[in-house]
Design a protein around this motif. Structure first.
Motif, mmCIF file in Angstrom:
data_model
loop_
_atom_site.group_PDB
_atom_site.id
_atom_site.type_symbol
_atom_site.label_atom_id
_atom_site.label_comp_id
_atom_site.label_asym_id
_atom_site.label_seq_id
_atom_site.Cartn_x
_atom_site.Cartn_y
_atom_site.Cartn_z
ATOM 1 N N ASN A 42 70.225 63.207 -91.820
ATOM 2 C CA ASN A 42 69.019 62.747 -92.522
ATOM 3 C C ASN A 42 68.821 61.247 -92.287
ATOM 4 O OD1 ASN A 42 66.870 62.442 -94.272
ATOM 5 N ND2 ASN A 42 68.112 62.554 -96.127
ATOM 6 N N ILE A 43 67.998 60.891 -91.301
ATOM 7 C CA ILE A 43 67.728 59.489 -90.988
ATOM 8 C C ILE A 43 66.505 59.031 -91.769
ATOM 9 C CG2 ILE A 43 67.235 57.803 -89.173
ATOM 10 C CD1 ILE A 43 70.012 59.152 -89.034
ATOM 11 N N VAL A 44 66.707 58.029 -92.662
ATOM 12 C CA VAL A 44 65.622 57.585 -93.533
ATOM 13 C C VAL A 44 65.140 56.177 -93.216
ATOM 14 C CG1 VAL A 44 66.278 59.091 -95.446
ATOM 15 C CG2 VAL A 44 67.278 56.793 -95.274
ATOM 16 N N GLY A 45 65.878 55.453 -92.355
ATOM 17 C CA GLY A 45 65.469 54.082 -92.061
ATOM 18 C C GLY A 45 65.989 53.587 -90.731
ATOM 19 N N ILE A 46 65.312 52.588 -90.173
ATOM 20 C CA ILE A 46 65.736 51.889 -88.972
ATOM 21 C C ILE A 46 65.847 50.407 -89.315
ATOM 22 C CG2 ILE A 46 65.246 51.367 -86.546
ATOM 23 C CD1 ILE A 46 65.720 54.267 -86.971
ATOM 24 N N HIS A 47 66.893 49.769 -88.817
ATOM 25 C CA HIS A 47 67.211 48.391 -89.186
ATOM 26 C C HIS A 47 67.477 47.552 -87.947
ATOM 27 C CE1 HIS A 47 70.417 45.337 -89.867
ATOM 28 N NE2 HIS A 47 69.814 45.091 -91.017
ATOM 29 N N TYR B 171 78.495 64.889 -93.074
ATOM 30 C CA TYR B 171 77.574 64.720 -94.204
ATOM 31 C C TYR B 171 76.117 64.726 -93.717
ATOM 32 C CZ TYR B 171 82.019 62.786 -95.863
ATOM 33 O OH TYR B 171 83.348 62.591 -96.159
ATOM 34 N N PRO B 172 75.639 65.835 -93.198
ATOM 35 C CA PRO B 172 74.289 65.856 -92.614
ATOM 36 C C PRO B 172 73.169 65.607 -93.618
ATOM 37 C CG PRO B 172 75.186 68.080 -92.801
ATOM 38 C CD PRO B 172 76.304 67.144 -93.105
ATOM 39 N N ASN B 173 73.440 65.808 -94.898
ATOM 40 C CA ASN B 173 72.379 65.656 -95.903
ATOM 41 C C ASN B 173 72.318 64.261 -96.527
ATOM 42 O OD1 ASN B 173 71.564 68.395 -95.647
ATOM 43 N ND2 ASN B 173 73.278 69.021 -96.961
ATOM 44 N N VAL B 174 73.316 63.429 -96.244
ATOM 45 C CA VAL B 174 73.324 62.091 -96.832
ATOM 46 C C VAL B 174 72.308 61.202 -96.119
ATOM 47 C CG1 VAL B 174 74.705 60.008 -97.191
ATOM 48 C CG2 VAL B 174 75.739 62.250 -97.561
ATOM 49 N N PRO B 175 71.448 60.521 -96.863
ATOM 50 C CA PRO B 175 70.460 59.627 -96.224
ATOM 51 C C PRO B 175 71.156 58.484 -95.488
ATOM 52 C CG PRO B 175 69.874 60.066 -98.518
ATOM 53 C CD PRO B 175 71.268 60.570 -98.326
ATOM 54 N N VAL B 176 70.795 58.282 -94.228
ATOM 55 C CA VAL B 176 71.427 57.265 -93.391
ATOM 56 C C VAL B 176 70.364 56.404 -92.728
ATOM 57 C CG1 VAL B 176 72.766 56.907 -91.258
ATOM 58 C CG2 VAL B 176 73.532 58.588 -92.945
ATOM 59 N N GLU C 91 83.766 56.214 -98.536
ATOM 60 C CA GLU C 91 84.016 55.768 -99.903
ATOM 61 C C GLU C 91 82.786 55.109 -100.505
ATOM 62 O OE1 GLU C 91 87.392 53.172 -102.368
ATOM 63 O OE2 GLU C 91 87.628 53.531 -100.217
ATOM 64 N N VAL C 92 82.103 54.279 -99.720
ATOM 65 C CA VAL C 92 80.892 53.628 -100.206
ATOM 66 C C VAL C 92 79.780 54.641 -100.397
ATOM 67 C CG1 VAL C 92 79.086 51.963 -99.633
ATOM 68 C CG2 VAL C 92 81.481 51.385 -99.228
ATOM 69 N N SER C 93 79.654 55.571 -99.459
ATOM 70 C CA SER C 93 78.610 56.598 -99.561
ATOM 71 C C SER C 93 78.747 57.406 -100.844
ATOM 72 C CB SER C 93 78.682 57.527 -98.344
ATOM 73 O OG SER C 93 77.743 58.571 -98.448
ATOM 74 N N ALA C 94 79.989 57.674 -101.244
ATOM 75 C CA ALA C 94 80.227 58.449 -102.465
ATOM 76 C C ALA C 94 79.753 57.716 -103.714
ATOM 77 C CB ALA C 94 81.717 58.772 -102.582
ATOM 78 N N ARG D 86 69.893 62.434 -79.630
ATOM 79 C CA ARG D 86 70.612 63.693 -79.396
ATOM 80 C C ARG D 86 71.651 63.938 -80.488
ATOM 81 N NH1 ARG D 86 71.346 62.893 -74.481
ATOM 82 N NH2 ARG D 86 73.500 62.130 -74.427
ATOM 83 N N ILE D 87 72.345 62.874 -80.913
ATOM 84 C CA ILE D 87 73.315 63.012 -82.010
ATOM 85 C C ILE D 87 72.624 63.454 -83.292
ATOM 86 C CG2 ILE D 87 74.827 61.699 -83.577
ATOM 87 C CD1 ILE D 87 75.682 60.030 -81.147
ATOM 88 N N VAL D 88 71.494 62.838 -83.584
ATOM 89 C CA VAL D 88 70.751 63.177 -84.802
ATOM 90 C C VAL D 88 70.278 64.622 -84.755
ATOM 91 C CG1 VAL D 88 68.652 62.684 -86.120
ATOM 92 C CG2 VAL D 88 70.062 60.796 -85.252
ATOM 93 N N GLU D 89 69.786 65.051 -83.599
ATOM 94 C CA GLU D 89 69.309 66.441 -83.466
ATOM 95 C C GLU D 89 70.462 67.435 -83.582
ATOM 96 O OE1 GLU D 89 67.314 66.352 -79.723
ATOM 97 O OE2 GLU D 89 65.420 65.577 -80.568
ATOM 98 N N ASN D 90 71.599 67.107 -82.980
ATOM 99 C CA ASN D 90 72.738 68.031 -83.002
ATOM 100 C C ASN D 90 73.358 68.150 -84.389
ATOM 101 O OD1 ASN D 90 72.434 68.513 -80.282
ATOM 102 N ND2 ASN D 90 74.046 67.095 -79.632
ATOM 103 N N THR D 91 73.431 67.045 -85.101
ATOM 104 C CA THR D 91 74.046 67.067 -86.440
ATOM 105 C C THR D 91 73.042 67.417 -87.531
ATOM 106 O OG1 THR D 91 73.628 64.705 -86.767
ATOM 107 C CG2 THR D 91 75.740 65.320 -85.767
ATOM 108 N N LYS D 92 71.746 67.295 -87.181
ATOM 109 C CA LYS D 92 70.662 67.511 -88.168
ATOM 110 C C LYS D 92 70.828 66.579 -89.376
ATOM 111 C CE LYS D 92 69.620 72.281 -86.877
ATOM 112 N NZ LYS D 92 70.298 72.163 -85.568
#
Length: 406
Positions: free
Chosen positions: A175-180, A125-130, A102-105, A167-173
Motif C-alpha cells: 500500500n503506497i500512499v506517498g512519494i518523498h 506487511y502489504p496492508n501497511v501504508p508506506v 518496531e516503529v510501524s507497530a 515491480r516490487i510494489v505490484e508483486n507484493t501488492k
C-alpha cells in the motif's frame, strides 16, 4: 530578543547556554504556511533532528505541526511530547528491518528509501501504508555533507530504478500512499527545487492511490547581515500553482508536505559563552571561550559562519579576534572576525544557533553539555539543565574489584 535579555539569561542560568526565541519559531512557521495558503491540504512536519528538546516539540505541536523523525528514539521523543502517531513521519536511512517494524507497530507513517527493505517489508506487511523516498539525482545544498539528492548519495531510491520499484510494489501488492524527496539543505535557487519537484511528479504518476507528496525541505536562512536566503514567498507562489495543477491531472486532491528544520529554529537560537582568556600572540588576538566544538561543531564541521557579538559591551571599539574554544584540538569558531572589544569575563553571543547546534553536542574531553532556555512571553524558561559530573558517570561501569586485584 535584545542583548540585555541574553546577558541577563547568562547571568541567571550560567554559561555556556543555548537560548531559543519562541516568537521567532512561531513567526517562521506562520510565514511558511502563509506562503502555501493556496494549497488546500498542507502539512508541516518539523525535522526534529535540528533541535529535539521536547519543549520545542510541544511548542510546534501547539501550532499544528507534525514531526519528521529519522530514528526510533526520535519517534519515542515525539510520542513523549504528546504527538499522535499519525502525525509522526519516520524516514530512516540504513537501519534494520527490525527497527522499521518496531516503529510501524506504533502507528507511525513509514518512509522507505531502499529496494531491499521495501521488498522485505512489503512482503510481510502489504496492508501497511508506506511512503517511498526517491533520489531525484539533483545536486543541491550549501555543503557536500548536506547535499543528499545527488547520484552518489546513500539516500533514497534512484529515479532510474523506478521500473524495479514498481515491480516490487505490484508483486507484493503493498500500500503506497506517498512519494518523498529531499535534495539537500541550504538550497537558494528555487528553480532547482522546482526542477526536482517535476521529477517527483513524474515518479508519482506510477502510483494510483497516493495521499500525499513530501517535498522535504532545505530552505536557506540568512547567517549574516544582508545574507541571501530562499525566497519562500516566491517558491510558495510557483510551487503551489504547479502542485494544484498536478492534483487536477492526478484526479485527486493530495496533501503537500514539507519537513523544515533549520528554517523554523535556526534564527531563533543564540549560543552564549563567556570569555575565559584574551591571548595576544605575534600575529593574532585570540578570545578563548568556555566552550568548544563539543557544544557547537558546525563551524568546524560544515565551515558555517555564525555572527558573533560581544553582548556585554556591544558599543566598544571594534577589533579583530579569532574566537576559539577550550578543546584540546583546534576548535576555531571565527578567524580574524571584527567584534566589539573583548575583555575576559565578557559574554559572546553566536547567532543562528537553533539548528544542528545543541543536537550535535557531545561530551568530548569529558565536558558537560550546556543548558537550554526557551524565551517566551518575555521570560526565560529552563528546558534543559546543565549537566553534572553524575551525568558523565551515569552509564559507566567500573571494573569489578576481583578484576583489579587479580
Amino acid at each position: 530578543m535584545q542583548s540585555k535579555d541574553l546577558v541577563q539569561l547568562a547571568e541567571q542560568f550560567g554559561s555556556p547556554l543555548y537560548v531559543y526565541d519562541a516568537e521567532k519559531i512561531q513567526s517562521q512557521y506562520n510565514r511558511l504556511t502563509k506562503a502555501f495558503s493556496k494549497v488546500d491540504k498542507l502539512r508541516i512536519n518539523y525535522a526534529m533532528k535540528a533541535l529535539s528538546n521536547i519543549a520545542i516539540l510541544q511548542l510546534l505541536k501547539e501550532m499544528g505541526s507534525g514531526l519528521d523523525t529519522v530514528s526510533i528514539q526520535e519517534v519515542l521523543l515525539g510520542l513523549h511530547a504528546g504527538y499522535d502517531p499519525e502525525k509522526i513521519f519516520y524516514t530512516p536511512n540504513g537501519v534494520s528491518l527490525e527497527e522499521i517494524e518496531e516503529v510501524s507497530a506504533m502507528g507511525v507513517q513509514i518512509n522507505i528509501d531502499n529496494l531491499s527493505i521495501l521488498e522485505q517489508f512489503g512482503t510481510k506487511y502489504p496492508n501497511v501504508p508506506v511512503c517511498i523516498r526517491i533520489n531525484p539525482h539533483v545536486m543541491a545544498g550549501g555543503n557536500a555533507n548536506i547535499s543528499v539528492g545527488h547520484i552518489d548519495s546513500k539516500f533514497g531510491i534512484s529515479v532510474h530504478q523506478l521500473p524495479h520499484l514498481v515491480r516490487i510494489v505490484e508483486n507484493t501488492k503493498m500500500n503506497i500512499v506517498g512519494i518523498h524527496m529531499h535534495t539537500g539543505s541550504d538550497i537558494l535557487d528555487i528553480e532547482v527545487f522546482l526542477y526536482a519537484a517535476e521529477i517527483l511528479f513524474d515518479a508519482a504518476r506510477n502510483f494510483k492511490n497516493l495521499e500525499f507528496l513530501d517535498f522535504g525541505s532545505g530552505f536557506k536562512v540568512p547567517y549574516k547581515k544582508d545574507d541571501i536566503e530562499t525566497d519562500i514567498e516566491e517558491l510558495g507562489k510557483k510551487l503551489s500553482k504547479r502542485f494544484n495543477a498536478f492534483c487536477t491531472e492526478y484526479g485527486k486532491e493530495l496533501t503537500l508536505i514539507f519537513e523544515p528544520g533549520k528554517f523554523l529554529v535556526s534564527e531563533a537560537g543564540f549560543f552564549l559563552a563567556k570569555v575565559n582568556v584574551v591571548k595576544q600572540t605575534t600575529s593574532t588576538v585570540f578570545a578563548g571561550i568556555d566552550s568548544g566544538f563539543n557544544h557547537l561543531i558546525r563551524p568546524m564541521f560544515y565551515g558555517s559562519q555564525h555572527h558573533i557579538e560581544n553582548i556585554s559591551h556591544p558599543k566598544g571599539k571594534e577589533r579583530f579576534y579569532s574566537v576559539v574554544g577550550y578543546i584540546c584540538e583546534t576548535d576555531t569558531f571565527a578567524n580574524n572576525r571584527k567584534i566589539a572589544e573583548i575583555k575576559e569575563g565578557d559574554i559572546l553571543s553566536f547567532r543562528n544557533a537553533g539548528a544542528y547546534c545543541f543536537s550535535m553536542a557531545s561530551n568530548y574531553n569529558s565536558r558537560y553539555k550546556p543548558a537550554e532556555v526557551l524565551w517566551m512571553n518575555g521570560e526565560g524558561h529552563l528546558i534543559r539543565a546543565h549537566e553534572t559530573f553524575e551525568d558523565i558517570l551515569k552509564n559507566q561501569i567500573p571494573l569489578p574489584v576481583a578484576v583489579t586485584t587479580s
